[in-house]
Design a protein around this motif. Structure first.
Motif, PDB file in Angstrom:
ATOM      1  N   ASP A  68     -29.178  -4.633 -39.897  1.00 23.10           N
ATOM      2  CA  ASP A  68     -30.265  -5.378 -39.262  1.00 23.10           C
ATOM      3  C   ASP A  68     -30.163  -5.353 -37.738  1.00 23.10           C
ATOM      4  OD1 ASP A  68     -31.372  -6.167 -41.730  1.00 23.10           O
ATOM      5  OD2 ASP A  68     -29.914  -7.813 -41.872  1.00 23.10           O
ATOM      6  N   GLY A  69     -29.180  -4.628 -37.220  1.00 17.12           N
ATOM      7  CA  GLY A  69     -29.009  -4.553 -35.779  1.00 17.12           C
ATOM      8  C   GLY A  69     -28.274  -5.740 -35.184  1.00 17.12           C
ATOM      9  N   GLN A  70     -27.606  -6.519 -36.032  1.00 17.50           N
ATOM     10  CA  GLN A  70     -26.869  -7.685 -35.557  1.00 17.50           C
ATOM     11  C   GLN A  70     -25.395  -7.319 -35.332  1.00 17.50           C
ATOM     12  OE1 GLN A  70     -28.419 -10.631 -34.853  1.00 17.50           O
ATOM     13  NE2 GLN A  70     -30.232  -9.423 -35.301  1.00 17.50           N
TER      14      GLN A  70
END
Length: 80
Positions: A68-70
């Motif tokens: 999720d790009g976290q």
């Protein structure tokens, strides 16, 4: 010119002093010997700024992201 050793300066302090050094050299209103000392200090300050930027870049690059790009954590970076 600051009396603080360059290797102890933060990026911000080194950059601020480098800007002052450049300004003095550009004005050309200092004696030859002082110009040489300013140039040497400026070169050391430039090297310090580059090292601190590289260090920050390595830290940012070490951050891993999940699907999720976290950020999920960091990978240790060997200090130089």
């Amino acid at each position: 010119m600051s009396q603080t050793p360059v290797e102890e300066m933060s990026f911000e302090a080194a950059m601020a002093e480098l800007e002052k050094v450049v300004g003095q050299l550009e004005r050309g209103d200092v004696a030859l010997e002082e110009s040489i000392a300013l140039y040497e200090r400026g070169a050391a300050l430039k090297k310090r700024c580059e090292a601190k930027l590289n260090e920050a870049q390595e830290k940012v690059a070490a951050i891993t992201l999940d699907a999720d790009g976290q950020p999920t954590g960091t990978t240790p970076v060997d200090p130089q």
